[in-house]
Enzyme design. Structure first.
Site, PDB file in Angstrom:
ATOM      1  N   GLY A   1       5.972  12.653 -44.440  1.00 17.20           N
ATOM      2  CA  GLY A   1       7.310  12.117 -44.221  1.00 17.20           C
ATOM      3  C   GLY A   1       7.359  10.677 -44.689  1.00 17.20           C
ATOM      4  N   GLU A   2       8.264   9.893 -44.119  1.00 20.16           N
ATOM      5  CA  GLU A   2       8.448   8.473 -44.471  1.00 20.16           C
ATOM      6  C   GLU A   2       8.923   8.283 -45.905  1.00 20.16           C
ATOM      7  OE1 GLU A   2       5.009   6.054 -43.704  1.00 20.16           O
ATOM      8  OE2 GLU A   2       4.541   7.061 -41.812  1.00 20.16           O
ATOM      9  N   GLY A   3       9.276   9.349 -46.593  1.00 22.75           N
ATOM     10  CA  GLY A   3       9.624   9.236 -48.007  1.00 22.75           C
ATOM     11  C   GLY A   3       8.414   9.218 -48.908  1.00 22.75           C
TER      12      GLY A   3
END
Length: 308
Positions: A276-278
């Site tokens: 996640g987190e980009g």
């Protein structure tokens, strides 16, 4: 751009996928010289009431610490944006203010939904970027992502549900049960109503951000399952709404691969990334930059004085 890609110094189709990416960027930037010099990375962070059902290997308290790490430069996405020269914006849309338990109640009230959606739009409006990456952080958020996808597209709850942060067998069973209960509450609803009932604050904000990027003709690199589930609601409500988006990667979450198939998206990377987190979209960013340069900066046969 398509015509130039066919004339640059290489065999026709030698970099076909990268050429298509460059043409895609050119179209949304409305230029014959597409570049990605000012990528904006927006990570939305929020908490989820469904974590009380034991669907995550980590407690909800981790969300606030990850929010702090992202802002301080200590998190993975912070380091990746720094290395890649991108701008990172972290937006708190619900840290310490969890959504409702989606197995028995709506995630958000209509008023809270509107606030989160607008927060997403405002985050994009505040950027000075030529491309956007959307990311998220929220303990437990693969459960609402699976519930949203299941409510939109059907299939069995277990088809959409993965291990997330690494739950054991008992935790996985609880997660599947939560997805089943939540998706039943939203099946058959308007896509945005699905998002309100069984999504989450950051999912709603991501949908708002994606819409704003479309209105501003900004190309978007999507991250993993949670981001893709959030924006799938836009596509379900208006086919073609995600034409400005490209899938940065395919995560090991089974629901992500299935969702990409439903959306007809072929990811740029498939490296087993599941943070996640980009981060998966950030890993794909250099490919997008290279794709543009390999058409705009490489000479054509004519420019090099060679017959075509």
């Amino acid at each position: 751009m398509r015509a130039r890609a066919e004339r640059v110094l290489r065999p026709a189709g030698a970099l076909e996928r990268l050429d298509e990416v460059a043409i895609w960027v050119a179209g949304w930037q409305a230029t014959a010289l597409p570049r990605v010099d000012r990528a904006g990375v927006v990570v939305f962070v929020a908490d989820h009431g469904v974590t009380q059902r034991g669907v995550s290997a980590y407690p909800a308290a981790v969300t606030v610490e990850m929010d702090r790490a992202l802002r301080s430069g200590a998190a993975t996405a912070s380091v990746m944006t720094r290395i890649l020269g991108a701008e990172l914006v972290v937006v708190d849309v619900g840290v310490g203010n969890p959504t409702g338990d989606i197995t028995i109640e709506d995630a958000l009230s209509p008023e809270a939904f509107d606030r989160c959606f607008q927060a997403g739009r405002d985050a994009i409006a505040g950027l000075d970027s030529d491309l956007v990456i959307l990311g998220e952080m929220g303990i437990g958020n693969t459960t609402p992502a699976a519930a949203v996808a299941c409510a939109l597209y059907g299939n069995r709850p277990e088809d959409w549900t993965g291990r997330g942060t690494g739950v054991d067998e008992a935790g996985f069973a609880r997660k599947v049960a939560a997805v089943a209960a939540a998706s039943r509450r939203a099946r058959g609803c308007d896509p945005m109503e699905v998002l309100r009932r069984v999504g989450g604050s950051e999912l709603v904000a991501i949908a708002g951000a994606c819409l704003e990027a479309r209105l501003r003709s900004l190309p978007v690199i999507l991250d993993g399952f949670v981001v893709t589930a959030a924006v799938a609601c836009l596509e379900a409500g208006s086919p073609g709404a995600l034409d400005h988006c490209i899938a940065g990667h395919r995560s090991p979450e089974p629901g992500h691969g299935l969702l990409l198939e439903k959306l007809g998206m072929e990811p740029l990377l498939d490296l087993g990334l599941r943070l996640g987190e980009g981060s998966g979209a950030l890993a794909a960013l250099p490919l997008v930059k290279l794709a543009c340069a390999c058409v705009t900066d490489v000479a054509t046969f004519e420019e090099w004085g060679l017959p075509t």
